[in-house]
Design a protein around this motif. Structure first.
Motif, PDB file in Angstrom:
ATOM      1  N   TRP A   1       0.476  -6.102   1.054  1.00 35.85           N
ATOM      2  CA  TRP A   1      -0.317  -5.000   0.652  1.00 35.85           C
ATOM      3  C   TRP A   1      -0.318  -3.926   1.883  1.00 35.85           C
ATOM      4  O   TRP A   1      -1.609  -3.656   2.282  1.00 35.85           O
ATOM      5  CB  TRP A   1      -1.658  -5.281   0.417  1.00 35.85           C
ATOM      6  CG  TRP A   1      -1.626  -5.922  -0.853  1.00 35.85           C
ATOM      7  CD1 TRP A   1      -1.459  -7.277  -1.221  1.00 35.85           C
ATOM      8  CD2 TRP A   1      -1.371  -5.388  -2.274  1.00 35.85           C
ATOM      9  NE1 TRP A   1      -1.352  -7.695  -2.714  1.00 35.85           N
ATOM     10  CE2 TRP A   1      -1.114  -6.470  -3.346  1.00 35.85           C
ATOM     11  CE3 TRP A   1      -1.057  -4.015  -2.586  1.00 35.85           C
ATOM     12  CZ2 TRP A   1      -1.048  -6.141  -4.798  1.00 35.85           C
ATOM     13  CZ3 TRP A   1      -0.881  -3.822  -3.955  1.00 35.85           C
ATOM     14  CH2 TRP A   1      -0.970  -4.735  -5.135  1.00 35.85           C
ATOM     15  N   SER A   2       0.959  -3.548   2.249  1.00 46.19           N
ATOM     16  CA  SER A   2       0.880  -2.464   3.317  1.00 46.19           C
ATOM     17  C   SER A   2       2.106  -1.615   2.951  1.00 46.19           C
ATOM     18  O   SER A   2       3.062  -1.907   2.382  1.00 46.19           O
ATOM     19  CB  SER A   2       1.065  -2.978   4.612  1.00 46.19           C
ATOM     20  OG  SER A   2       2.186  -3.765   5.022  1.00 46.19           O
ATOM     21  N   VAL A   3       2.187  -0.343   3.414  1.00 46.99           N
ATOM     22  CA  VAL A   3       3.434   0.421   3.275  1.00 46.99           C
ATOM     23  C   VAL A   3       4.585   0.009   3.760  1.00 46.99           C
ATOM     24  O   VAL A   3       5.750  -0.030   3.192  1.00 46.99           O
ATOM     25  CB  VAL A   3       3.104   1.913   3.833  1.00 46.99           C
ATOM     26  CG1 VAL A   3       4.394   2.622   3.701  1.00 46.99           C
ATOM     27  CG2 VAL A   3       2.079   2.575   2.889  1.00 46.99           C
ATOM     28  N   ALA A   4       4.635  -0.679   4.997  1.00 43.35           N
ATOM     29  CA  ALA A   4       5.634  -1.145   5.590  1.00 43.35           C
ATOM     30  C   ALA A   4       6.114  -2.420   4.874  1.00 43.35           C
ATOM     31  O   ALA A   4       7.313  -2.697   4.537  1.00 43.35           O
ATOM     32  CB  ALA A   4       5.344  -1.453   7.084  1.00 43.35           C
ATOM     33  N   ASP A   5       5.244  -3.256   4.314  1.00 40.08           N
ATOM     34  CA  ASP A   5       5.432  -4.484   3.466  1.00 40.08           C
ATOM     35  C   ASP A   5       6.411  -3.921   2.202  1.00 40.08           C
ATOM     36  O   ASP A   5       7.419  -4.633   1.665  1.00 40.08           O
ATOM     37  CB  ASP A   5       4.283  -5.080   2.930  1.00 40.08           C
ATOM     38  CG  ASP A   5       3.665  -5.952   4.292  1.00 40.08           C
ATOM     39  OD1 ASP A   5       4.544  -6.083   5.305  1.00 40.08           O
ATOM     40  OD2 ASP A   5       2.588  -6.318   4.103  1.00 40.08           O
TER      41      ASP A   5
ATOM     42  N   CYS B   1       3.946   0.544  -6.274  1.00 33.22           N
ATOM     43  CA  CYS B   1       3.012  -0.054  -5.312  1.00 33.22           C
ATOM     44  C   CYS B   1       2.410   0.927  -4.385  1.00 33.22           C
ATOM     45  O   CYS B   1       1.252   0.795  -3.928  1.00 33.22           O
ATOM     46  CB  CYS B   1       3.713  -1.349  -4.777  1.00 33.22           C
ATOM     47  SG  CYS B   1       3.854  -2.785  -5.891  1.00 33.22           S
TER      48      CYS B   1
ATOM     49  N   GLU C   1      -2.593   8.282   6.691  1.00 29.32           N
ATOM     50  CA  GLU C   1      -1.838   7.876   8.041  1.00 29.32           C
ATOM     51  C   GLU C   1      -0.465   7.201   7.756  1.00 29.32           C
ATOM     52  O   GLU C   1       0.140   7.063   8.812  1.00 29.32           O
ATOM     53  CB  GLU C   1      -2.967   7.200   8.775  1.00 29.32           C
ATOM     54  CG  GLU C   1      -3.202   5.928   7.991  1.00 29.32           C
ATOM     55  CD  GLU C   1      -4.452   5.810   7.208  1.00 29.32           C
ATOM     56  OE1 GLU C   1      -5.174   4.934   7.063  1.00 29.32           O
ATOM     57  OE2 GLU C   1      -5.021   6.954   6.758  1.00 29.32           O
ATOM     58  N   ASP C   2      -0.283   7.020   6.442  1.00 28.39           N
ATOM     59  CA  ASP C   2       1.230   6.380   6.389  1.00 28.39           C
ATOM     60  C   ASP C   2       2.282   7.475   6.086  1.00 28.39           C
ATOM     61  O   ASP C   2       3.457   7.390   5.739  1.00 28.39           O
ATOM     62  CB  ASP C   2       1.162   5.490   5.115  1.00 28.39           C
ATOM     63  CG  ASP C   2       0.235   4.324   5.389  1.00 28.39           C
ATOM     64  OD1 ASP C   2       0.244   3.688   6.401  1.00 28.39           O
ATOM     65  OD2 ASP C   2      -0.666   3.784   4.474  1.00 28.39           O
TER      66      ASP C   2
ATOM     67  N   VAL D   1      -1.226   1.759  -2.187  1.00 26.48           N
ATOM     68  CA  VAL D   1      -1.702   1.260  -0.902  1.00 26.48           C
ATOM     69  C   VAL D   1      -1.378   2.183  -0.106  1.00 26.48           C
ATOM     70  O   VAL D   1      -2.158   2.278   1.071  1.00 26.48           O
ATOM     71  CB  VAL D   1      -0.687  -0.055  -0.507  1.00 26.48           C
ATOM     72  CG1 VAL D   1      -0.816  -1.059  -1.457  1.00 26.48           C
ATOM     73  CG2 VAL D   1       0.701   0.404  -0.562  1.00 26.48           C
ATOM     74  N   ALA D   2      -0.769   3.559  -0.328  1.00 24.98           N
ATOM     75  CA  ALA D   2      -0.415   4.408   0.568  1.00 24.98           C
ATOM     76  C   ALA D   2      -1.563   5.293   0.958  1.00 24.98           C
ATOM     77  O   ALA D   2      -2.416   5.815   0.194  1.00 24.98           O
ATOM     78  CB  ALA D   2       0.829   5.334   0.339  1.00 24.98           C
ATOM     79  N   ARG D   3      -1.539   5.426   2.307  1.00 26.33           N
ATOM     80  CA  ARG D   3      -2.974   6.444   2.785  1.00 26.33           C
ATOM     81  C   ARG D   3      -2.378   7.588   3.623  1.00 26.33           C
ATOM     82  O   ARG D   3      -1.145   7.560   4.042  1.00 26.33           O
ATOM     83  CB  ARG D   3      -4.051   5.381   3.620  1.00 26.33           C
ATOM     84  CG  ARG D   3      -4.362   4.270   2.961  1.00 26.33           C
ATOM     85  CD  ARG D   3      -5.587   3.473   3.774  1.00 26.33           C
ATOM     86  NE  ARG D   3      -6.007   2.563   2.886  1.00 26.33           N
ATOM     87  CZ  ARG D   3      -6.873   1.595   3.401  1.00 26.33           C
ATOM     88  NH1 ARG D   3      -7.119   1.603   4.743  1.00 26.33           N
ATOM     89  NH2 ARG D   3      -7.327   0.689   2.683  1.00 26.33           N
TER      90      ARG D   3
ATOM     91  N   THR E   1       5.264   7.209   8.241  1.00 25.17           N
ATOM     92  CA  THR E   1       6.202   6.067   7.932  1.00 25.17           C
ATOM     93  C   THR E   1       6.843   6.454   6.588  1.00 25.17           C
ATOM     94  O   THR E   1       8.243   6.318   6.404  1.00 25.17           O
ATOM     95  CB  THR E   1       5.346   5.009   7.686  1.00 25.17           C
ATOM     96  OG1 THR E   1       4.591   4.703   8.862  1.00 25.17           O
ATOM     97  CG2 THR E   1       6.211   3.568   7.343  1.00 25.17           C
TER      98      THR E   1
END
Length: 481
Positions: free
Chosen positions: A209-213, A242, A250-251, A246-248, A254
């Protein structure tokens, strides 16, 4: 999908292969033996590039009925040794569907041939579905031993039997057999539980549950040496969904990095997410991806471009489609014209018509994008597109594309109601016949009223066509008059 060999549009075989209304009319006027030979060629060598979106079976069955044609050619095709070597349902599906319609019209020879094939043929399930719609209970019960004999009394045989019951298009035969065969009754009861168990036990790795993941998960389809494009696309689409959760803010950096330089899966997912968010920086990202040396990246950029919506998307598409500012003959320009066809305004009609002409000039009457351009000129009521639409209507091998051209002609061609619409009454696609019934002029051509009456009385015709035809027979005037 394979690319069938299609005869010239002016020939009897070419007309029948395309499912055009003129094919049925020409078959009645041609030498009977020649017409039957052409008809058998169509039924035994399916001319459709995509049999799941194109109809032919009722059309060919009607030609069989009009010609009073024998079924020897179909029988030889079904009993050929290739039936054992090539079990693909596409080899025999059209022939079986034609037999089903003929049985519905009362051809007992077609019914007997279906029964024989259901008992002995490799595509028996299709034949059984046709029989389940039309045959008597006693005849279906007599088929049970031959069909059940295909499933040995082993664990695998029982599993295959349950799968066959689940896959049946028309369950009437299986329900009838369940009343007389305990084995079928038990398999019918167990079959839904097999499906639930597969759904509950479905494996697969889910993203963190993160953008990188999520971006890393989108790239997992790239671990194979040659990943299937469809697998990459499906995973990227799931990853984009997804990202929406989860994206915010600050992402953003990325996501931009992935959309600009990421591997195919992550790049697709990031671009798709940014398109859905209508990000202001999309223009630069899509232009960079469309100019990439990797064809997969270019394809990804053009696919996400088609998802763009809103005023900002229109402005971008107009710039990319304009030869002065973009490059209408480039891949990006073609995709932009297609977007204008989908969401453009009346002022965009000239650009879409020009794009349609350019497409046909370069690619001919084929290609996945052509249908969207045809729909676009119809939606925009671009009268200048009528000549090229008539060409597409006549030459298209796909009856689905021809139907879309007819729909566009109804909106752009002032002569459609007294011209093309007449032929469309005999078309293989029910949507095209319905369109014709709603628009055709019922005066001046004796064939029109006779055809409308026949369609109204035909029990095999679709309900939508019946409604349109009966409405016209009641009104007896041109639509919109």
């Amino acid at each position: 999908m394979f690319e069938p060999v299609i005869a010239p549009s002016a020939s009897l075989l070419g007309l029948l292969q395309r499912g055009r209304g003129d094919g049925q009319l020409h078959a009645l006027a041609a030498d009977r033996d020649e017409a039957i030979a052409a008809l058998e060629e169509c039924v035994t060598s399916d001319p459709r590039a995509d049999w799941q979106v194109e109809n032919r079976s009722l059309y060919y069955a009607r030609v069989y009925m009009d010609l009073e044609a024998p079924l020897g050619g179909i029988e030889q095709h079904l009993s050929h040794p290739d039936d054992l070597l090539d079990p693909d349902e596409q080899r025999t599906g059209l022939a079986l569907a034609v037999l089903g319609h003929l049985a519905g019209y009362g051809r007992r020879d077609a019914l007997l041939l279906l029964r024989q094939y259901a008992a002995t043929g490799s595509n028996w399930a299709w034949a059984l579905d046709e029989l389940a719609l039309r045959d008597e209970d006693e005849a279906l019960l007599a088929l049970a031993p031959a069909v059940l004999g295909r499933f040995p009394a082993t664990e695998q045989g029982e599993a295959d039997l349950r799968a066959a019951i689940r896959a049946a298009y028309e369950p009437r035969a299986w329900r009838l057999w369940a009343e007389h065969h305990p084995r079928v009754a038990a398999a019918s009861e167990q079959s839904p539980f097999d499906l639930w168990q597969r759904q509950l036990n479905r494996g697969g790795v889910t993203p963190g549950w993160s953008v990188a993941d999520v971006l890393a998960w989108a790239d997992q389809a790239d671990t194979a040496a040659r990943p299937e494009p469809e697998a990459v696309e499906r995973r990227a689409a799931a990853a984009a969904r997804c990202l929406a959760a989860v994206a915010r803010p600050e992402d953003r950096d990325t996501l931009f990095a992935a959309a600009r330089d990421g591997a195919e899966g992550a790049r697709r997912a990031a671009l798709r997410h940014l398109v859905d968010q209508d990000d202001p920086a999309l223009t630069e990202l899509i232009e960079a991806a469309a100019a990439d040396a990797d064809e997969r990246v270019v394809r990804a950029a053009l696919e996400v471009l088609a998802r763009m919506r809103g005023p900002r998307a229109l402005a971008r598409a107009r710039r990319w489609a304009d030869p002065a500012t973009g490059g209408a003959d480039s891949a990006l320009g073609e995709a932009a014209v297609l977007l204008l066809a989908d969401i453009g305004e009346p002022s965009d009609a000239p650009a879409v018509v020009a794009g349609l002409r350019r497409w046909v000039l370069v690619h001919g009457v084929r290609g996945a994008q052509l249908g969207g351009l045809v729909d676009g000129v119809g939606r925009l009521a671009a009268a200048g597109a009528a000549p090229i639409l008539r060409h597409i209507y006549g030459e298209a091998a796909s009856s689905d594309l021809r139907g879309r051209a007819a729909q566009a002609l109804a909106a752009t061609d002032r002569y459609f109601a007294c011209g093309t619409a007449v032929e469309c009454l005999w078309d293989c696609e029910e949507s095209t016949r319905e369109l014709a019934a709603r628009h055709v002029v019922t005066t001046g051509d004796a064939r029109v009223l006779e055809r409308l009456r026949r369609l109204a009385a035909d029990p095999a015709e679709e309900a939508e066509v019946h409604a349109a035809v009966r409405g016209r027979l009641t009104s007896r005037g041109p639509a919109g008059a």
